[in-house]
Design a protein around this motif. Structure first.
Motif, PDB file in Angstrom:
ATOM      1  N   LEU A 129     -17.370   1.905 -10.861  1.00  0.00           N
ATOM      2  CA  LEU A 129     -17.911   3.131 -10.450  1.00  0.00           C
ATOM      3  C   LEU A 129     -17.103   4.107  -9.813  1.00  0.00           C
ATOM      4  CD1 LEU A 129     -21.662   2.159  -9.862  1.00  0.00           C
ATOM      5  CD2 LEU A 129     -20.927   3.190 -11.930  1.00  0.00           C
ATOM      6  N   ALA A 130     -15.934   3.521  -9.608  1.00  0.00           N
ATOM      7  CA  ALA A 130     -15.103   4.426  -8.682  1.00  0.00           C
ATOM      8  C   ALA A 130     -14.581   5.846  -9.287  1.00  0.00           C
ATOM      9  CB  ALA A 130     -13.755   3.461  -8.387  1.00  0.00           C
ATOM     10  N   ASP A 131     -14.385   6.027 -10.523  1.00  0.00           N
ATOM     11  CA  ASP A 131     -13.855   7.109 -10.740  1.00  0.00           C
ATOM     12  C   ASP A 131     -14.796   8.032 -11.464  1.00  0.00           C
ATOM     13  OD1 ASP A 131     -11.405   6.500  -9.945  1.00  0.00           O
ATOM     14  OD2 ASP A 131     -11.073   5.364 -11.697  1.00  0.00           O
ATOM     15  N   ALA A 132     -15.810   7.435 -12.240  1.00  0.00           N
ATOM     16  CA  ALA A 132     -16.951   8.287 -12.835  1.00  0.00           C
ATOM     17  C   ALA A 132     -18.211   7.745 -12.665  1.00  0.00           C
ATOM     18  CB  ALA A 132     -16.356   8.550 -14.232  1.00  0.00           C
ATOM     19  N   PRO A 133     -19.278   8.605 -12.481  1.00  0.00           N
ATOM     20  CA  PRO A 133     -20.965   7.778 -12.515  1.00  0.00           C
ATOM     21  C   PRO A 133     -20.963   7.411 -13.779  1.00  0.00           C
ATOM     22  CG  PRO A 133     -20.751  10.214 -12.592  1.00  0.00           C
ATOM     23  CD  PRO A 133     -19.348   9.974 -12.466  1.00  0.00           C
ATOM     24  N   THR A 134     -21.748   6.212 -13.762  1.00  0.00           N
ATOM     25  CA  THR A 134     -22.399   5.580 -14.847  1.00  0.00           C
ATOM     26  C   THR A 134     -23.728   5.196 -14.530  1.00  0.00           C
ATOM     27  OG1 THR A 134     -20.236   4.195 -15.106  1.00  0.00           O
ATOM     28  CG2 THR A 134     -22.447   3.299 -16.307  1.00  0.00           C
ATOM     29  N   ASP A 135     -24.501   5.476 -15.787  1.00  0.00           N
ATOM     30  CA  ASP A 135     -26.181   5.363 -15.551  1.00  0.00           C
ATOM     31  C   ASP A 135     -26.177   3.792 -15.250  1.00  0.00           C
ATOM     32  OD1 ASP A 135     -26.819   7.921 -16.418  1.00  0.00           O
ATOM     33  OD2 ASP A 135     -26.801   7.268 -18.685  1.00  0.00           O
ATOM     34  N   VAL A 136     -27.093   3.786 -14.078  1.00  0.00           N
ATOM     35  CA  VAL A 136     -27.372   2.680 -13.444  1.00  0.00           C
ATOM     36  C   VAL A 136     -28.901   2.463 -13.710  1.00  0.00           C
ATOM     37  CG1 VAL A 136     -27.419   1.166 -11.472  1.00  0.00           C
ATOM     38  CG2 VAL A 136     -25.464   2.826 -11.765  1.00  0.00           C
ATOM     39  N   PRO A 137     -29.253   1.512 -14.285  1.00  0.00           N
ATOM     40  CA  PRO A 137     -30.732   1.374 -14.610  1.00  0.00           C
ATOM     41  C   PRO A 137     -31.348   1.308 -13.352  1.00  0.00           C
ATOM     42  CG  PRO A 137     -29.566  -0.242 -16.182  1.00  0.00           C
ATOM     43  CD  PRO A 137     -28.574   0.706 -15.148  1.00  0.00           C
ATOM     44  N   GLY A 138     -32.384   1.983 -13.133  1.00  0.00           N
ATOM     45  CA  GLY A 138     -33.481   1.999 -11.935  1.00  0.00           C
ATOM     46  C   GLY A 138     -32.533   2.567 -10.763  1.00  0.00           C
ATOM     47  N   GLY A 139     -31.461   3.172 -11.043  1.00  0.00           N
ATOM     48  CA  GLY A 139     -30.516   3.675  -9.729  1.00  0.00           C
ATOM     49  C   GLY A 139     -30.134   5.065  -9.839  1.00  0.00           C
ATOM     50  N   LEU A 140     -29.372   5.515  -9.150  1.00  0.00           N
ATOM     51  CA  LEU A 140     -28.639   6.832  -9.034  1.00  0.00           C
ATOM     52  C   LEU A 140     -27.450   6.898  -8.277  1.00  0.00           C
ATOM     53  CD1 LEU A 140     -28.884   9.922  -9.380  1.00  0.00           C
ATOM     54  CD2 LEU A 140     -29.751  10.194  -7.370  1.00  0.00           C
ATOM     55  N   VAL A 141     -26.303   7.224  -8.930  1.00  0.00           N
ATOM     56  CA  VAL A 141     -25.038   7.332  -8.322  1.00  0.00           C
ATOM     57  C   VAL A 141     -24.840   8.668  -7.862  1.00  0.00           C
ATOM     58  CG1 VAL A 141     -22.534   7.039  -8.505  1.00  0.00           C
ATOM     59  CG2 VAL A 141     -24.033   5.303  -9.550  1.00  0.00           C
ATOM     60  N   VAL A 142     -24.763   9.100  -6.494  1.00  0.00           N
ATOM     61  CA  VAL A 142     -24.573  10.402  -6.172  1.00  0.00           C
ATOM     62  C   VAL A 142     -23.017  10.941  -6.341  1.00  0.00           C
ATOM     63  CG1 VAL A 142     -24.771  11.906  -4.150  1.00  0.00           C
ATOM     64  CG2 VAL A 142     -26.443  10.091  -4.735  1.00  0.00           C
ATOM     65  N   VAL A 143     -22.654  12.050  -6.810  1.00  0.00           N
ATOM     66  CA  VAL A 143     -21.651  12.429  -7.015  1.00  0.00           C
ATOM     67  C   VAL A 143     -21.139  13.581  -5.957  1.00  0.00           C
ATOM     68  CG1 VAL A 143     -21.252  11.381  -9.055  1.00  0.00           C
ATOM     69  CG2 VAL A 143     -22.009  13.834  -8.806  1.00  0.00           C
ATOM     70  N   ASP A 144     -19.981  14.072  -5.706  1.00  0.00           N
ATOM     71  CA  ASP A 144     -19.800  15.322  -5.163  1.00  0.00           C
ATOM     72  C   ASP A 144     -19.315  16.367  -6.136  1.00  0.00           C
ATOM     73  OD1 ASP A 144     -16.929  14.769  -6.353  1.00  0.00           O
ATOM     74  OD2 ASP A 144     -16.124  14.126  -4.333  1.00  0.00           O
ATOM     75  N   GLY A 145     -19.042  17.338  -5.681  1.00  0.00           N
ATOM     76  CA  GLY A 145     -18.975  18.720  -6.596  1.00  0.00           C
ATOM     77  C   GLY A 145     -17.977  18.575  -7.688  1.00  0.00           C
ATOM     78  N   ALA A 146     -16.913  17.652  -7.561  1.00  0.00           N
ATOM     79  CA  ALA A 146     -16.127  17.202  -8.750  1.00  0.00           C
ATOM     80  C   ALA A 146     -16.624  16.206  -9.739  1.00  0.00           C
ATOM     81  CB  ALA A 146     -14.550  16.850  -8.297  1.00  0.00           C
ATOM     82  N   GLY A 147     -17.725  15.554  -9.333  1.00  0.00           N
ATOM     83  CA  GLY A 147     -18.244  14.625 -10.039  1.00  0.00           C
ATOM     84  C   GLY A 147     -17.511  13.148  -9.789  1.00  0.00           C
ATOM     85  N   ARG A 148     -17.008  13.131  -8.708  1.00  0.00           N
ATOM     86  CA  ARG A 148     -16.646  11.920  -8.101  1.00  0.00           C
ATOM     87  C   ARG A 148     -17.572  11.004  -7.423  1.00  0.00           C
ATOM     88  NH1 ARG A 148     -14.025  11.290  -2.878  1.00  0.00           N
ATOM     89  NH2 ARG A 148     -12.893   9.430  -2.584  1.00  0.00           N
TER      90      ARG A 148
END
Length: 70
Positions: free
Chosen positions: A49-68
């Motif tokens: 998940l270092a470069d782009a968010p991926t759907d995580v079942p039951g979770g949420l990956v928070v990203v910055d304004g650039a999508g990181r």
């Protein structure tokens, strides 16, 4: 680690703050509520998940304004 409280430290730590503090080591911190955690770049890389968010079942990956993922 466990039990951090953003109200006591001023904000949720993000990957950049954890990276600065940990010098490239893996860091996983559980929030005091137990409902969320924050991780370092090394952990994000291990999870793919270092470069782009991926759907995580039951979770949420928070990203910055650039999508990181943060």
């Amino acid at each position: 680690g466990a039990g951090y409280d953003e109200n006591k430290i001023g904000a949720h730590p993000d990957r950049d703050a954890l990276d600065r503090a940990a010098g490239g080591r893996r860091v996983w911190l559980k929030h005091t509520t137990g409902h969320m955690c924050v991780v370092s770049s090394a952990v994000l890389a291990d999870l793919g998940l270092a470069d782009a968010p991926t759907d995580v079942p039951g979770g949420l990956v928070v990203v910055d304004g650039a999508g990181r993922p943060t």
